[in-house]
Design a protein around this motif. Structure first.
Motif, PDB file in Angstrom:
ATOM      1  N   SER A  14     -24.062  45.691  -8.867  1.00 42.00           N
ATOM      2  CA  SER A  14     -25.257  44.856  -8.728  1.00 42.00           C
ATOM      3  C   SER A  14     -24.952  43.394  -9.037  1.00 42.00           C
ATOM      4  O   SER A  14     -25.332  42.485  -8.280  1.00 42.00           O
ATOM      5  CB  SER A  14     -26.361  45.367  -9.654  1.00 42.00           C
ATOM      6  N   LEU A  15     -24.276  43.154 -10.158  1.00 45.52           N
ATOM      7  CA  LEU A  15     -23.958  41.775 -10.529  1.00 45.52           C
ATOM      8  C   LEU A  15     -22.978  41.135  -9.558  1.00 45.52           C
ATOM      9  O   LEU A  15     -23.093  39.943  -9.238  1.00 45.52           O
ATOM     10  CB  LEU A  15     -23.391  41.738 -11.945  1.00 45.52           C
ATOM     11  N   SER A  16     -22.015  41.915  -9.074  1.00 43.13           N
ATOM     12  CA  SER A  16     -21.051  41.371  -8.115  1.00 43.13           C
ATOM     13  C   SER A  16     -21.736  40.942  -6.829  1.00 43.13           C
ATOM     14  O   SER A  16     -21.493  39.840  -6.308  1.00 43.13           O
ATOM     15  CB  SER A  16     -19.965  42.411  -7.825  1.00 43.13           C
ATOM     16  N   ILE A  17     -22.604  41.818  -6.314  1.00 43.08           N
ATOM     17  CA  ILE A  17     -23.323  41.471  -5.089  1.00 43.08           C
ATOM     18  C   ILE A  17     -24.248  40.281  -5.329  1.00 43.08           C
ATOM     19  O   ILE A  17     -24.336  39.362  -4.502  1.00 43.08           O
ATOM     20  CB  ILE A  17     -24.115  42.690  -4.575  1.00 43.08           C
ATOM     21  N   SER A  18     -24.918  40.274  -6.487  1.00 42.70           N
ATOM     22  CA  SER A  18     -25.848  39.177  -6.792  1.00 42.70           C
ATOM     23  C   SER A  18     -25.104  37.847  -6.894  1.00 42.70           C
ATOM     24  O   SER A  18     -25.544  36.830  -6.334  1.00 42.70           O
ATOM     25  CB  SER A  18     -26.586  39.466  -8.099  1.00 42.70           C
ATOM     26  N   ILE A  19     -23.972  37.843  -7.588  1.00 40.91           N
ATOM     27  CA  ILE A  19     -23.205  36.604  -7.730  1.00 40.91           C
ATOM     28  C   ILE A  19     -22.696  36.121  -6.383  1.00 40.91           C
ATOM     29  O   ILE A  19     -22.760  34.923  -6.063  1.00 40.91           O
ATOM     30  CB  ILE A  19     -22.041  36.818  -8.721  1.00 40.91           C
ATOM     31  N   SER A  20     -22.196  37.049  -5.569  1.00 42.04           N
ATOM     32  CA  SER A  20     -21.698  36.664  -4.247  1.00 42.04           C
ATOM     33  C   SER A  20     -22.811  36.068  -3.394  1.00 42.04           C
ATOM     34  O   SER A  20     -22.625  35.029  -2.732  1.00 42.04           O
ATOM     35  CB  SER A  20     -21.087  37.886  -3.546  1.00 42.04           C
ATOM     36  N   LEU A  21     -23.981  36.702  -3.418  1.00 48.09           N
ATOM     37  CA  LEU A  21     -25.102  36.193  -2.629  1.00 48.09           C
ATOM     38  C   LEU A  21     -25.568  34.834  -3.148  1.00 48.09           C
ATOM     39  O   LEU A  21     -25.911  33.940  -2.364  1.00 48.09           O
ATOM     40  CB  LEU A  21     -26.259  37.198  -2.652  1.00 48.09           C
ATOM     41  N   LEU A  22     -25.585  34.665  -4.479  1.00 42.79           N
ATOM     42  CA  LEU A  22     -25.982  33.380  -5.043  1.00 42.79           C
ATOM     43  C   LEU A  22     -24.991  32.283  -4.684  1.00 42.79           C
ATOM     44  O   LEU A  22     -25.387  31.142  -4.388  1.00 42.79           O
ATOM     45  CB  LEU A  22     -26.117  33.505  -6.565  1.00 42.79           C
ATOM     46  N   TRP A  23     -23.696  32.617  -4.712  1.00 45.22           N
ATOM     47  CA  TRP A  23     -22.688  31.640  -4.289  1.00 45.22           C
ATOM     48  C   TRP A  23     -22.925  31.224  -2.836  1.00 45.22           C
ATOM     49  O   TRP A  23     -22.909  30.026  -2.502  1.00 45.22           O
ATOM     50  CB  TRP A  23     -21.293  32.236  -4.433  1.00 45.22           C
ATOM     51  N   LEU A  24     -23.108  32.206  -1.969  1.00 47.62           N
ATOM     52  CA  LEU A  24     -23.316  31.902  -0.554  1.00 47.62           C
ATOM     53  C   LEU A  24     -24.603  31.118  -0.344  1.00 47.62           C
ATOM     54  O   LEU A  24     -24.655  30.183   0.471  1.00 47.62           O
ATOM     55  CB  LEU A  24     -23.341  33.201   0.254  1.00 47.62           C
ATOM     56  N   LEU A  25     -25.659  31.498  -1.075  1.00 48.47           N
ATOM     57  CA  LEU A  25     -26.918  30.757  -0.964  1.00 48.47           C
ATOM     58  C   LEU A  25     -26.730  29.319  -1.436  1.00 48.47           C
ATOM     59  O   LEU A  25     -27.272  28.376  -0.835  1.00 48.47           O
ATOM     60  CB  LEU A  25     -27.993  31.457  -1.801  1.00 48.47           C
ATOM     61  N   ALA A  26     -25.943  29.135  -2.500  1.00 47.68           N
ATOM     62  CA  ALA A  26     -25.687  27.777  -2.986  1.00 47.68           C
ATOM     63  C   ALA A  26     -24.926  26.961  -1.956  1.00 47.68           C
ATOM     64  O   ALA A  26     -25.219  25.771  -1.749  1.00 47.68           O
ATOM     65  CB  ALA A  26     -24.904  27.850  -4.299  1.00 47.68           C
ATOM     66  N   VAL A  27     -23.958  27.592  -1.286  1.00 47.44           N
ATOM     67  CA  VAL A  27     -23.193  26.875  -0.266  1.00 47.44           C
ATOM     68  C   VAL A  27     -24.083  26.498   0.909  1.00 47.44           C
ATOM     69  O   VAL A  27     -24.021  25.369   1.431  1.00 47.44           O
ATOM     70  CB  VAL A  27     -22.001  27.735   0.203  1.00 47.44           C
ATOM     71  N   VAL A  28     -24.922  27.451   1.353  1.00 42.25           N
ATOM     72  CA  VAL A  28     -25.822  27.156   2.474  1.00 42.25           C
ATOM     73  C   VAL A  28     -26.795  26.036   2.100  1.00 42.25           C
ATOM     74  O   VAL A  28     -27.040  25.102   2.890  1.00 42.25           O
ATOM     75  CB  VAL A  28     -26.584  28.431   2.891  1.00 42.25           C
ATOM     76  N   THR A  29     -27.341  26.118   0.887  1.00 46.30           N
ATOM     77  CA  THR A  29     -28.258  25.060   0.432  1.00 46.30           C
ATOM     78  C   THR A  29     -27.546  23.717   0.358  1.00 46.30           C
ATOM     79  O   THR A  29     -28.083  22.681   0.780  1.00 46.30           O
ATOM     80  CB  THR A  29     -28.826  25.433  -0.951  1.00 46.30           C
ATOM     81  N   ALA A  30     -26.323  23.739  -0.190  1.00 48.30           N
ATOM     82  CA  ALA A  30     -25.546  22.502  -0.252  1.00 48.30           C
ATOM     83  C   ALA A  30     -25.251  21.971   1.144  1.00 48.30           C
ATOM     84  O   ALA A  30     -25.235  20.747   1.372  1.00 48.30           O
ATOM     85  CB  ALA A  30     -24.248  22.746  -1.008  1.00 48.30           C
ATOM     86  N   GLY A  31     -25.033  22.892   2.103  1.00 45.89           N
ATOM     87  CA  GLY A  31     -24.798  22.462   3.476  1.00 45.89           C
ATOM     88  C   GLY A  31     -26.000  21.751   4.065  1.00 45.89           C
ATOM     89  O   GLY A  31     -25.861  20.694   4.721  1.00 45.89           O
ATOM     90  N   PHE A  32     -27.200  22.307   3.832  1.00 49.18           N
ATOM     91  CA  PHE A  32     -28.420  21.650   4.344  1.00 49.18           C
ATOM     92  C   PHE A  32     -28.635  20.295   3.670  1.00 49.18           C
ATOM     93  O   PHE A  32     -29.008  19.316   4.324  1.00 49.18           O
ATOM     94  CB  PHE A  32     -29.634  22.544   4.115  1.00 49.18           C
ATOM     95  N   ILE A  33     -28.393  20.243   2.364  1.00 48.31           N
ATOM     96  CA  ILE A  33     -28.547  18.968   1.655  1.00 48.31           C
ATOM     97  C   ILE A  33     -27.532  17.953   2.164  1.00 48.31           C
ATOM     98  O   ILE A  33     -27.862  16.779   2.400  1.00 48.31           O
ATOM     99  CB  ILE A  33     -28.393  19.183   0.139  1.00 48.31           C
ATOM    100  N   ALA A  34     -26.284  18.435   2.343  1.00 48.61           N
ATOM    101  CA  ALA A  34     -25.246  17.531   2.855  1.00 48.61           C
ATOM    102  C   ALA A  34     -25.590  17.041   4.252  1.00 48.61           C
ATOM    103  O   ALA A  34     -25.368  15.866   4.587  1.00 48.61           O
ATOM    104  CB  ALA A  34     -23.894  18.254   2.860  1.00 48.61           C
ATOM    105  N   GLN A  35     -26.137  17.942   5.064  1.00 49.24           N
ATOM    106  CA  GLN A  35     -26.519  17.533   6.424  1.00 49.24           C
ATOM    107  C   GLN A  35     -27.588  16.451   6.386  1.00 49.24           C
ATOM    108  O   GLN A  35     -27.514  15.454   7.117  1.00 49.24           O
ATOM    109  CB  GLN A  35     -27.015  18.751   7.202  1.00 49.24           C
TER     110      GLN A  35
END
Length: 448
Positions: A14-35
């Motif tokens: 559960s924690l592994s999947i949650s951390i991975s999803l949070l990392w990916l969500l952070a990258v996607v969010t950072a991508g939109f902000i960077a854009q």
């Protein structure tokens, strides 16, 4: 197959999947902000470029010979590049009518509109900024391909994703390690409880157990203590009752035998014999109750291994006097070592032999065998016992043949010893490889 799920595995996944999803969500969010930020920077660059080129272009155009009769195409000038390069920003300088006055060296005229416009606007492929000068007589438009912007945004996203290829595995390993370290005391509690046998009712002790599990350990120990006291009270009552009966029974038998010798009345002697038989039965029952109390007392294992072969041989020899030539014993050539307590083993064998003698067919042999692997078998002849009745023979005061003499607790004592030692007791009827008879089989080797 067990239906239980591991707490470590559940938390880890559960924690592994949650951390991975949070990392990916952070990258996607950072991508939109960077854009968004990069679009602001690129728009500022478009505007700055137009503001810097427009005064220079106006000066160049106004310095031309205004009396020239050449056509508009000849008036247009293409700025030559000093060196070959990819031009991400291209521009046109035009009149309000669309007449071309100046252009960059790598411009594509097809991407611009027919008439110049001011401010920011966008097409399917390009982003534009337009401005004018000299009272609206000269217009400049700077164009930038949207593909260039998209490429820049994706470069930022890939730059953010690349460290994740290392960070995510390291995070997962850290999560698993922390969970394993945090739950090591819980695993220790599980292992200590699982390793206990049925006779161990002592308190479970685990130091530094997490606070969430401390009440559970306390409740388990409290329950074990209550169970231990209840069992000790029951065993104590059984043992004390049987022990207290021995003296008055022996006294009553002695007085009855003296009365028989003194009495000359045949009817009185006959009644005395019946009473003596009952007293002897009651005395034998008290002995069985004492054996049952010992069997259920949990002291059926010894501290060190013992060779049980001589004990079996000695007990069979004792019963040869009661049933001459009926007991057939097979022993291995080597010693059979087991942690089973010798006294408990002796009680177990005596009850099995007595059970076979009382309930087996008269005058038929009783086969007793012990293999080198510790497999003990006692087989007697007799009628087949139905399966539903066979399952009840382990219970107290249950007999397969109610006409046979006996207390009905012999097999209950054997089952109590086997359970206390962690042995598997098997009852078969008919006996293995035969059409009739009764067989008791168990492996007496006990190891830590």
């Amino acid at each position: 197959m067990s239906n239980h799920t591991s707490l470590q595995k559940t938390l880890g996944v559960s924690l592994s999947i949650s951390i991975s999803l949070l990392w990916l969500l952070a990258v996607v969010t950072a991508g939109f902000i960077a854009q968004d930020k990069m679009n602001t920077v690129f728009d500022s660059a478009l505007e700055e470029t137009a503001q810097r080129i427009l005064p220079l272009a106006a000066t160049e155009i106004l310095s031309r010979d205004s009396d020239s009769d050449s056509d508009s195409d000849s008036n247009a000038q293409r700025i030559q590049a000093l060196e070959a390069h990819d031009e991400h920003l291209t521009y046109l300088v035009r009149k309000p009518s669309g007449e071309l006055l100046l252009q960059s060296h790598d411009v594509d005229l097809n991407v611009f509109s027919a008439l110049p416009r001011t401010g920011f606007y966008e097409t399917a492929t390009h982003r534009f900024y337009g401005a004018n000068a000299v009272r609206g007589s000269i217009y400049i438009e700077v164009a930038e391909p949207l593909a260039h912007r998209h490429s820049a945004v994706w470069s930022v996203i890939l730059a953010l994703l690349t460290p994740l290829l290392l960070l995510i595995p390291l995070s997962l390993l850290a999560v698993w390690w922390l969970i394993k370290r945090s739950l090591r005391k819980v695993v220790e509690l599980q292992q200590r409880v699982a390793a206990r046998d049925a006779g161990d009712l002592s308190a479970v002790k685990v130091e530094q157990l997490p606070a969430e599990f401390a009440p559970l350990l306390s409740a388990v120990n409290h329950l074990l203590e209550r169970l231990r006291r209840a069992l000790e009270a029951e065993r104590s009552f059984t043992a004390n009752s049987a022990h207290e009966l021995r003296t008055p029974l022996a006294t009553a038998l002695a007085k009855l035998q003296r009365l028989q010798r003194q009495s000359q009345d045949a009817s009185v002697n006959l009644q005395a014999q019946d009473i003596e038989t009952s007293l002897r039965t009651l005395s034998a029952l008290s002995e069985k109750l004492l054996e049952l109390a010992k069997a259920e007392g949990g002291s059926v294992l010894s501290a060190s291994p013992n060779d049980l072969t001589p004990i079996l041989q000695m007990i069979v020899k004792d019963y040869e006097y009661q049933a001459p030539h009926r007991l057939h014993l097979e022993l291995p050539n080597n010693a059979v070592l087991s942690l089973l307590d010798p006294d408990a083993f002796a009680i177990l064998v005596r009850n099995l032999i007595e059970n076979a003698l009382k309930h087996g067919a008269d005058q038929h042999p009783i086969h007793i065998s012990l293999s080198a692997q510790g497999r003990l078998r006692v087989i007697n002849d007799g009628a087949v016992i139905p399966a539903e009745q066979l399952a009840l023979l382990r219970q107290r005061f249950v007999r397969a043949n109610s006409r046979s003499l006996g207390s009905g607790i012999g097999l209950a004592i054997v089952d109590a010893i086997a359970s206390g030692a962690g042995l598997q007791l098997n009852l078969h009827s008919p006996a293995t490889g035969q059409n009739a008879g009764f067989e008791v089989e168990l492996n007496i080797i006990v190891t830590r």
